[in-house]
Design an enzyme around this catalytic site. Structure first.
Site, PDB file in Angstrom:
ATOM      1  N   SER A 120       5.639   7.423   5.049  1.00 21.83           N
ATOM      2  CA  SER A 120       4.783   6.396   4.556  1.00 21.83           C
ATOM      3  C   SER A 120       5.242   5.306   5.407  1.00 21.83           C
ATOM      4  CB  SER A 120       5.423   6.058   3.185  1.00 21.83           C
ATOM      5  OG  SER A 120       5.237   4.678   2.898  1.00 21.83           O
ATOM      6  N   HIS A 135      -6.107   4.708   1.623  1.00 20.92           N
ATOM      7  CA  HIS A 135      -6.524   4.323   3.097  1.00 20.92           C
ATOM      8  C   HIS A 135      -7.598   4.193   3.541  1.00 20.92           C
ATOM      9  CE1 HIS A 135      -2.369   5.187   3.481  1.00 20.92           C
ATOM     10  NE2 HIS A 135      -2.103   6.584   3.602  1.00 20.92           N
ATOM     11  N   GLU A 167      -5.054   5.060   7.906  1.00 20.29           N
ATOM     12  CA  GLU A 167      -5.828   3.681   7.583  1.00 20.29           C
ATOM     13  C   GLU A 167      -6.332   3.133   8.829  1.00 20.29           C
ATOM     14  OE1 GLU A 167      -3.558   0.594   5.395  1.00 20.29           O
ATOM     15  OE2 GLU A 167      -4.642  -0.784   6.857  1.00 20.29           O
ATOM     16  N   SER A 217       4.998   3.361  -2.062  1.00 25.94           N
ATOM     17  CA  SER A 217       4.209   4.542  -2.787  1.00 25.94           C
ATOM     18  C   SER A 217       5.556   5.403  -3.520  1.00 25.94           C
ATOM     19  CB  SER A 217       3.734   5.516  -1.804  1.00 25.94           C
ATOM     20  OG  SER A 217       4.744   5.949  -0.729  1.00 25.94           O
TER      21      SER A 217
HETATM   22  S1  SF4 Z   1       0.121  -1.206   0.478  1.00 27.49           S
HETATM   23 FE1  SF4 Z   1      -0.861  -0.672  -1.338  1.00 27.49          FE
HETATM   24  S2  SF4 Z   1      -2.045  -2.673  -1.826  1.00 27.49           S
HETATM   25 FE2  SF4 Z   1      -1.332  -2.876   0.227  1.00 27.49          FE
HETATM   26  S3  SF4 Z   1      -3.140  -2.053   1.295  1.00 27.49           S
HETATM   27 FE3  SF4 Z   1      -1.935  -0.239   1.158  1.00 27.49          FE
HETATM   28  S4  SF4 Z   1      -2.614   0.538  -0.862  1.00 27.49           S
HETATM   29 FE4  SF4 Z   1      -3.278  -1.562  -0.729  1.00 27.49          FE
END
Ligand code: SF4
Length: 688
Positions: free
Chosen positions: A213, A68, A120, A257
């Site tokens: 998630s 993130h 993030e 994930s």
């Molecule tokens: S989903 Fe996976 S590949 Fe896409 S930004 Fe997030 S961590 Fe990176």
């Protein structure tokens, strides 16, 4: 019951990378949950990978920044500690950090479309000093009107369609500067569209992944918009407890994930206990796409699947993926896998047949870059600037080359400065420097001329030449042609004349006694006539004069053999070196009285003489024969026409006082009509 399984599942590349880095650097603490799956978190703990709430809780030497990412200030805090940072920020997220930091420093107000509480998004906001406005599909965007410049980015897992709607709204409402970046990650886009497609065909949807998630929740959201029943399962145990309604079709998708093991367990369980499992239509579409042509030279667009030390793997549609090996990535040969994030779109050219080792179609990105650079060059040459191409072939009436996507044609009449080339083929693979005569953008054709470049360059050289060529300047010139009267010498490409009399201090019969064709020498510019285009050069003027050489070789008092070259009433001229003569006054011919010098020497005699005096200024040398003879030596009578004979001494007849130097000099000056040495000096224009 029919079960449709998504073909895109398992950890995304960002999560995979983070997990691998964590295991490699264990024991290590990840700040925040590494991924949203309790089972995997437990297994990682066994391998020495721990998830903690903040920097204060880190108990290992190494700290992992998860996929993130983190804000700039938070990273600085970790740097202040004695911990080693292992940065596993997903490259797609890192790209957003860079966009935001740059936009912020350029005075843009940053807008992040996403979940304000998601780590993030918090991390992204940390790259513009937490000044961003965070919006989602429900936000009121009116407040943004106060900002002059806006920069939009989205959370990588935000729903692509909703982001597009927000952007559309902004673009409609605002006329100010708005920069919009597509930052939704490729994995997310693919999984979202696949979920949408499967949900459209299913009566019930199962989404595998963690409730915490974001992208798993997003998949649930997408599916619920298309089918009535959506169930999120985090483990096989949960699935077993679900009572599926007696429907005909169940769709199964998984978040980024969700580990592959769990998905496989679900797949096996469902196929054994619930019904027949098939892959999604996306795969069928892939089969149909297998008819895609992979012709060499075809330009294709693809999305990055992965990038490693070997090269970049691209999804190019159809049965096979493409691969850009590292030496085909950039024109300058550089390659950094980090720069090619999953989902990034790349244009490339197919450069070969399927590689059996990788099962991929070999591609070249640098070839496309070269073409694009060529197109950029086309814009830069419209003003008549010189450009360079390599001739690819000859055609009827001229030469052909490529410049980007343009065909360049050079007519035969425009290849040379004058006339037409005899053999067009000899130009193939050679470089030409050209200027545009005509550009047809519709047909992507350029007609160009090398002749115009050559003419312009010659004129420019001429101008520089005439500016610089001045009398008494030393120039380097190459002998091109020799004639009976001199040599034609090329100076900076211009023909100049070096006359034969200006080549040597000595008498020469032919030019090649001094100069050789093809050799380069230094010359002194003697005269310049720009109107007539004539330049006279001298070679001898840069060579030491024989008199100077002789002066060093024969100091006053030294004795030397010389040849009598002429007789005058007051004495004889004796050549002691080619081009150097001295006078033996009649009084210096012998110890006795000499009435007529012919009694002592004749032209052609080799005689021994002593250097009595050298006058450097007038370049005169006074010699004496008698000074080399014994006191009592009397000259014998000289037989007529006897040449090349060294005079023998004879008995002295009478004592006679020689004239003093002043007298002899006076006589020399008064009667020098036959003096070759004086003639030579008269014609010289030598500066001291
Ligand atoms: S989903 Fe996976 S590949 Fe896409 S930004 Fe997030 S961590 Fe990176």
């Amino acid at each position: 019951m029919k079960i449709i399984f998504a073909q895109n599942y398992g950890f995304c590349s960002g999560i995979k990378r983070a997990v691998m880095l964590a295991i490699k650097n264990a024991p290590i603490c990840s700040i925040g949950t590494l991924l949203h799956n309790e089972g995997v978190i437990e297994k990682l703990k066994e391998k020495g990978v721990y998830c903690v709430g903040g920097i204060d809780e880190v108990f290992t030497d190494k700290v992992l920044i998860r996929s993130h990412g983190m804000g700039k200030a938070d990273i600085e805090i970790i740097k202040q500690s004695d911990k080693t940072i292992i940065d596993a920020t997903c490259p797609s997220v890192k790209r957003i950090h860079e966009i935001v930091a740059k936009a912020y420093s350029d005075g843009f107000h940053v807008v992040i479309v996403g979940d304000a509480a998601h780590p993030e998004v918090l991390g992204i906001n940390g790259w513009c000093e937490n000044s961003a406005t965070i919006v989602d599909e429900n936000s009121d965007l009116d407040g943004l009107c106060d900002y002059e410049k806006l920069c939009f980015v989205s959370q990588t897992t935000f729903r692509a369609k909703k982001y597009a709607e927000i952007i559309k709204k902004i673009q409609k409402d605002r006329l100010k500067t708005v920069e919009i970046f597509d930052t939704i990650c490729y994995t997310t886009t693919v999984r979202q569209s696949e979920a949408e497609s499967i949900a459209n065909k299913s009566d019930e949807m199962i989404v595998i992944g963690s409730r915490s998630s974001k992208n798993t929740r997003m998949l649930c959201d997408i599916c619920s918009g298309r089918c009535g029943s959506v169930t999120l399962v985090e483990s096989l145990a949960q699935l077993k407890n679900i009572k599926l309604s007696p429907v005909s079709t169940v769709g199964v998708v998984a978040g980024a994930s969700a580990p592959e093991e769990l998905i496989m367990e679900v797949k096996v369980y469902m196929s054994q206990n619930i019904g027949e499992v098939s892959v999604s239509d996306e795969l069928k579409a892939g089969v149909e796409e297998s008819f895609v042509s992979y012709r060499e030279g075809k330009r294709v667009k693809g999305k990055v699947i992965s990038a490693d030390e070997k090269g970049i793997k691209l999804s190019i549609g159809g049965k096979y993926d493409g691969i850009i090996y590292k030496n085909e990535v950039n024109i300058d040969g550089s390659y950094d896998p980090e720069q090619f994030t999953e989902g990034m779109e790349i244009e490339a050219i197919i450069i070969g047949k399927k590689d059996p080792e990788t099962d991929c179609i070999p591609l070249s990105k640098k070839k496309v870059d070269l073409i694009l650079e060529g197109d950029k060059v086309v814009d830069s040459i419209r003003d008549g600037s010189v450009f360079e191409v390599t001739v690819s072939s000859d055609s009827k009436g001229g030469l052909l080359a490529r410049l980007g996507t343009y065909t360049v044609f050079v007519p035969s009449s425009h290849i040379l400065e004058r006339g037409f080339p005899k053999d067009l083929k000899s130009f193939v693979k050679k470089k030409l420097r050209l200027t545009v005569l005509e550009i047809d953008d519709d047909k992507h054709k350029i007609i160009a001329s090398q002749k115009n470049v050559l003419v312009a360059e010659r004129k420019e050289r001429e101008e520089i030449f005439w500016e610089n060529v001045k009398p008494n300047v030393v120039v380097a010139g190459t002998v091109k042609r020799i004639t009976s009267f001199g040599a034609f010498v090329s100076v900076d490409g211009f023909d100049c004349l070096a006359h034969i009399v200006d080549l040597s201090w000595n008498h020469i019969k032919t030019v090649d006694e001094v100069l050789k064709i093809g050799e380069t020498y230094d010359f002194l510019v003697l005269s310049v006539d720009r109107e007539k285009g004539r330049v006279s050069l001298g070679y001898k003027q840069l060579q030491p004069h024989p008199f100077v050489v002789a002066m060093q070789k024969y100091p006053v008092g030294s004795e030397v053999e010389g040849k009598v070259v002429s007789i005058v009433p007051f004495g004889a001229f004796v050549q002691i070196e080619p081009g150097v003569e001295g006078l033996v006054h009649v009084s210096e011919a012998s110890h006795g009285f000499t009435k007529n010098i012919n009694e002592v020497v004749k032209v052609g005699d080799i005689v021994k003489v002593k250097i009595l005096a050298i006058d450097e200024e007038s370049r005169r040398i006074t010699l004496s024969i008698k000074a080399c003879l014994p006191e009592d030596a009397i000259p014998e009578a000289k037989p007529e026409n006897e040449e090349d004979k060294v005079r023998k001494p004879r008995a002295k007849k009478t004592e006679r006082k020689p004239k003093d130097d002043d007298d002899s000099q006076k006589e020399w000056k008064e009667d020098s009509s036959n003096n070759q040495f004086a003639d030579l000096l008269k014609n010289l224009d030598i500066k001291d």
